[in-house]
Design a protein around this motif. Structure first.
Motif, PDB file in Angstrom:
ATOM      1  N   VAL A 156       2.023   0.512  -4.769  1.00  0.00           N
ATOM      2  CA  VAL A 156       2.849  -0.583  -5.246  1.00  0.00           C
ATOM      3  C   VAL A 156       1.977  -1.753  -5.688  1.00  0.00           C
ATOM      4  O   VAL A 156       2.222  -2.351  -6.748  1.00  0.00           O
ATOM      5  CB  VAL A 156       3.843  -1.027  -4.157  1.00  0.00           C
ATOM      6  CG1 VAL A 156       4.547  -2.319  -4.556  1.00  0.00           C
ATOM      7  CG2 VAL A 156       4.878   0.068  -3.906  1.00  0.00           C
ATOM      8  N   ARG A 157       0.923  -2.078  -4.931  1.00  0.00           N
ATOM      9  CA  ARG A 157       0.081  -3.226  -5.289  1.00  0.00           C
ATOM     10  C   ARG A 157      -0.602  -3.027  -6.641  1.00  0.00           C
ATOM     11  O   ARG A 157      -0.859  -3.989  -7.346  1.00  0.00           O
ATOM     12  CB  ARG A 157      -0.955  -3.489  -4.205  1.00  0.00           C
ATOM     13  CG  ARG A 157      -2.060  -2.476  -4.093  1.00  0.00           C
ATOM     14  CD  ARG A 157      -3.219  -3.012  -3.230  1.00  0.00           C
ATOM     15  NE  ARG A 157      -2.852  -3.199  -1.837  1.00  0.00           N
ATOM     16  CZ  ARG A 157      -2.721  -4.392  -1.269  1.00  0.00           C
ATOM     17  NH1 ARG A 157      -2.898  -5.487  -1.983  1.00  0.00           N
ATOM     18  NH2 ARG A 157      -2.415  -4.483   0.011  1.00  0.00           N
TER      19      ARG A 157
ATOM     20  N   ASP B  10       0.803  -1.222   0.000  1.00  0.00           N
ATOM     21  CA  ASP B  10       0.000   0.000   0.000  1.00  0.00           C
ATOM     22  C   ASP B  10       0.838   1.276   0.000  1.00  0.00           C
ATOM     23  O   ASP B  10       0.284   2.383   0.096  1.00  0.00           O
ATOM     24  CB  ASP B  10      -0.945   0.019   1.211  1.00  0.00           C
ATOM     25  CG  ASP B  10      -2.092  -0.963   1.038  1.00  0.00           C
ATOM     26  OD1 ASP B  10      -2.609  -1.073  -0.097  1.00  0.00           O
ATOM     27  OD2 ASP B  10      -2.451  -1.632   2.019  1.00  0.00           O
ATOM     28  N   ASP B  11       2.152   1.150  -0.118  1.00  0.00           N
ATOM     29  CA  ASP B  11       2.999   2.347  -0.221  1.00  0.00           C
ATOM     30  C   ASP B  11       2.727   3.054  -1.541  1.00  0.00           C
ATOM     31  O   ASP B  11       2.642   2.406  -2.601  1.00  0.00           O
ATOM     32  CB  ASP B  11       4.480   1.975  -0.154  1.00  0.00           C
ATOM     33  CG  ASP B  11       4.941   1.671   1.258  1.00  0.00           C
ATOM     34  OD1 ASP B  11       4.184   1.970   2.206  1.00  0.00           O
ATOM     35  OD2 ASP B  11       6.045   1.118   1.418  1.00  0.00           O
ATOM     36  N   PRO B  12       2.593   4.388  -1.529  1.00  0.00           N
ATOM     37  CA  PRO B  12       2.402   5.123  -2.788  1.00  0.00           C
ATOM     38  C   PRO B  12       3.713   5.254  -3.550  1.00  0.00           C
ATOM     39  O   PRO B  12       4.794   5.272  -2.950  1.00  0.00           O
ATOM     40  CB  PRO B  12       1.898   6.492  -2.313  1.00  0.00           C
ATOM     41  CG  PRO B  12       2.511   6.662  -0.958  1.00  0.00           C
ATOM     42  CD  PRO B  12       2.555   5.274  -0.349  1.00  0.00           C
ATOM     43  N   ILE B  13       3.610   5.329  -4.872  1.00  0.00           N
ATOM     44  CA  ILE B  13       4.782   5.575  -5.702  1.00  0.00           C
ATOM     45  C   ILE B  13       5.068   7.070  -5.685  1.00  0.00           C
ATOM     46  O   ILE B  13       4.208   7.895  -6.009  1.00  0.00           O
ATOM     47  CB  ILE B  13       4.553   5.111  -7.158  1.00  0.00           C
ATOM     48  CG1 ILE B  13       4.199   3.623  -7.185  1.00  0.00           C
ATOM     49  CG2 ILE B  13       5.782   5.384  -8.009  1.00  0.00           C
ATOM     50  CD1 ILE B  13       5.273   2.707  -6.678  1.00  0.00           C
ATOM     51  N   THR B  14       6.262   7.441  -5.261  1.00  0.00           N
ATOM     52  CA  THR B  14       6.656   8.849  -5.228  1.00  0.00           C
ATOM     53  C   THR B  14       7.837   9.062  -6.162  1.00  0.00           C
ATOM     54  O   THR B  14       8.599   8.134  -6.445  1.00  0.00           O
ATOM     55  CB  THR B  14       7.041   9.282  -3.798  1.00  0.00           C
ATOM     56  OG1 THR B  14       8.080   8.422  -3.306  1.00  0.00           O
ATOM     57  CG2 THR B  14       5.838   9.188  -2.876  1.00  0.00           C
ATOM     58  N   TYR B  15       7.992  10.307  -6.608  1.00  0.00           N
ATOM     59  CA  TYR B  15       9.007  10.598  -7.626  1.00  0.00           C
ATOM     60  C   TYR B  15      10.417  10.387  -7.078  1.00  0.00           C
ATOM     61  O   TYR B  15      10.785  10.909  -6.016  1.00  0.00           O
ATOM     62  CB  TYR B  15       8.863  12.033  -8.130  1.00  0.00           C
ATOM     63  CG  TYR B  15       9.885  12.365  -9.216  1.00  0.00           C
ATOM     64  CD1 TYR B  15       9.666  11.960 -10.527  1.00  0.00           C
ATOM     65  CD2 TYR B  15      11.057  13.043  -8.910  1.00  0.00           C
ATOM     66  CE1 TYR B  15      10.589  12.227 -11.521  1.00  0.00           C
ATOM     67  CE2 TYR B  15      11.992  13.320  -9.908  1.00  0.00           C
ATOM     68  CZ  TYR B  15      11.745  12.907 -11.213  1.00  0.00           C
ATOM     69  OH  TYR B  15      12.670  13.168 -12.192  1.00  0.00           O
ATOM     70  N   VAL B  16      11.185   9.600  -7.809  1.00  0.00           N
ATOM     71  CA  VAL B  16      12.606   9.395  -7.531  1.00  0.00           C
ATOM     72  C   VAL B  16      13.337   9.448  -8.855  1.00  0.00           C
ATOM     73  O   VAL B  16      12.945   8.766  -9.811  1.00  0.00           O
ATOM     74  CB  VAL B  16      12.862   8.028  -6.851  1.00  0.00           C
ATOM     75  CG1 VAL B  16      14.360   7.815  -6.661  1.00  0.00           C
ATOM     76  CG2 VAL B  16      12.134   7.941  -5.525  1.00  0.00           C
ATOM     77  N   GLU B  17      14.379  10.241  -8.952  1.00  0.00           N
ATOM     78  CA  GLU B  17      15.154  10.300 -10.191  1.00  0.00           C
ATOM     79  C   GLU B  17      16.096   9.106 -10.239  1.00  0.00           C
ATOM     80  O   GLU B  17      16.723   8.746  -9.249  1.00  0.00           O
ATOM     81  CB  GLU B  17      15.943  11.606 -10.267  1.00  0.00           C
ATOM     82  CG  GLU B  17      16.564  11.841 -11.635  1.00  0.00           C
ATOM     83  CD  GLU B  17      16.980  13.296 -11.835  1.00  0.00           C
ATOM     84  OE1 GLU B  17      18.080  13.492 -12.385  1.00  0.00           O
ATOM     85  OE2 GLU B  17      16.235  14.198 -11.447  1.00  0.00           O
TER      86      GLU B  17
END
Length: 462
Positions: free
Chosen positions: A357-358, A328-335
């Motif tokens: 993630v799911r 259930d972790d949200p996808i956050t911006y990572v370069e």
């Protein structure tokens, strides 16, 4: 009443059991296990040509995807892009059973030797009578760097800097080494080639050196038609300079429209016409005689989709090990050094709820993936027309699902309806791939393309 702009369609495939939807080779109606058989590819070519599909577009990766959990376990179990065979070797067989179908072949500028790759493309351009394109990629996997003995992966933007020089060398080999008419082929004089019209290429750049003549005589297109799939800022600059067709993957029309316009703007900045670049978006299509039946097919396919394999694929595309996160972790911006445009589409330009993630492990419409069309032929055609009109797309790359049924249904149900609406060809255009995609072309790179500046120019005496 038909539109003047017709929709182009490529069949998106790969020489592996399953492509970007993990695990579907295990479906009872899937032919995925036959990917090592030549009949798999000749049958695909025949089906595509029956449906007037423009091209088979072949993906490729030169390393094993070990981003998820730091191992290749997930992709090996799910057979997703691993194992994978050389796409170039498939083309001759498919070309032999088709007359108009074209072929987009992925080739890597970071790890392929340019002098040798130039000959392979020229050979295929000869054998297909000019029906090939090069999908230029720079690579996303650190495992590829390790496999070829490089200590570390080249940074994202630096890979495009290398690719610019790579393209310059390729243009020199294809366009300037052999003059027009150098291959005399005269039996009477027993002269095959005029030595005065075949020239050495001397390239001494920052990344590449070459002192040689091109090994192949000029092929029908000389330079194959150029695809580029980079939709990041640096990738769009590269595409604007080199690409004749571009390929992106988004589920959002607004993001697609913005990206299409960015490609066109970059082409103009490179001194080209905005319509000199055609833009394709990836699309998964589930179509049946009714909407209810199509939904049933979607649920059936979803039962065979491999959740861990899908997460492994997203780990590769995003450059992030998703095994370290909770479902259930949200996808956050990572370069990262991977595909920046997918990360941006999922985060910065995602208009809906945060993607978790799911979500990425499921078979269905997912923000950051491709367009996802499910329904009757009318419903799918409505969506395709909507996307081409609102985003100014030129066409779609059809993502492989359960084959041959998925593509077969598109050919049998969607193609006739698109034709009825006047937005899909009823016959192939003649000529090379470039002439089919760009009516009025002489088959060579257009004058406003950077590659045409490398043509050998005969200096007339004063």
């Amino acid at each position: 009443m038909g539109r003047s702009k017709q929709i182009a369609v490529n069949a998106f495939s790969m020489a592996s059991p399953t492509q970007s939807w993990a695990g579907l080779w295990a479906h009872p109606r899937s032919n995925g296990l036959g990917y090592t058989d030549i009949e798999f590819w000749t049958d695909l070519a025949r089906l595509c040509e029956r449906g007037l599909i423009d091209a088979v577009f072949l993906a490729d990766v030169l390393g094993a995807n070990d981003v998820y959990g730091g191992t290749t376990d997930a992709v090996l179990r799910s057979g997703t892009m691993m194992p994978n065979n050389d796409p170039m070797v498939l083309i001759s067989a498919m070309a032999a059973v088709s007359r108009n179908l074209c072929f987009g072949i992925t080739g890597n500028t970071t790890y392929e030797q340019p002098y040798l790759l130039a000959r392979r493309f020229s050979t295929l351009d000869h054998l297909t009578k000019g029906r090939v394109a090069w999908n230029v990629v720079t690579g996303v996997l650190a495992s590829t760097a390790r496999a070829v003995g490089t200590t570390q992966q080249v940074a994202h933007d630096a890979r495009y800097d290398m690719a610019d020089e790579y393209m310059e060398l390729m243009y020199k080999l294809w366009e300037s080494s052999w003059e027009d008419g150098a291959a005399v082929r005269d039996k009477t004089s027993r002269t095959f080639a005029d030595p005065d019209k075949v020239h050495m290429v001397h390239h001494h750049g920052e990344h590449y050196r070459c002192d040689a003549m091109h090994l192949s005589e000029p092929s029908p297109q000389r330079t194959p038609m150029i695809y580029a799939a980079g939709a990041s800022g640096r990738g769009r600059v590269f595409a604007g300079r080199h690409a004749e067709c571009t390929f992106m993957s988004t589920s959002d029309i607004g993001f697609a429209k913005k990206t299409v316009q960015a490609y066109r703007d970059e082409a103009v900045r490179a001194g080209r016409r905005p319509d000199s670049v055609k833009v394709f978006n990836a699309a998964t299509v589930i179509v049946a005689s009714s909407s209810a039946e199509a939904r049933d097919i979607q649920r059936d396919i979803a039962a065979y989709s491999d959740e861990e394999g899908n997460l492994a694929m997203f780990s590769q595309w995003l450059g992030i090990d998703l095994s370290k996160y909770a479902p259930d972790d949200p996808i956050t911006y990572v370069e990262s050094n991977a595909i920046q445009s997918i990360m941006e589409a999922m985060t910065k330009y995602n208009p809906g709820r945060p993607i978790k993630v799911r979500d990425l492990g499921q078979f269905g419409k997912i923000g950051g993936r491709e367009a996802f069309f499910v329904g009757s032929a009318d419903e799918v055609c409505d969506e395709m027309v909507k996307w081409t009109e609102e985003a100014d797309l030129d066409g779609f790359n059809l993502v492989r699902t359960v084959e041959p049924g998925g593509l077969g249904a598109f050919v049998d149900l969607v193609v006739p309806e698109l034709q009825n609406r006047g937005v899909y060809k009823t016959a192939y255009a003649p000529g090379t791939m470039r002439q089919k995609f760009f009516p009025g072309s002489d088959g060579r790179l257009p004058p406003d393309h950077i590659g045409s500046t490398f043509r050998h120019r005969v200096v007339e005496p004063a």
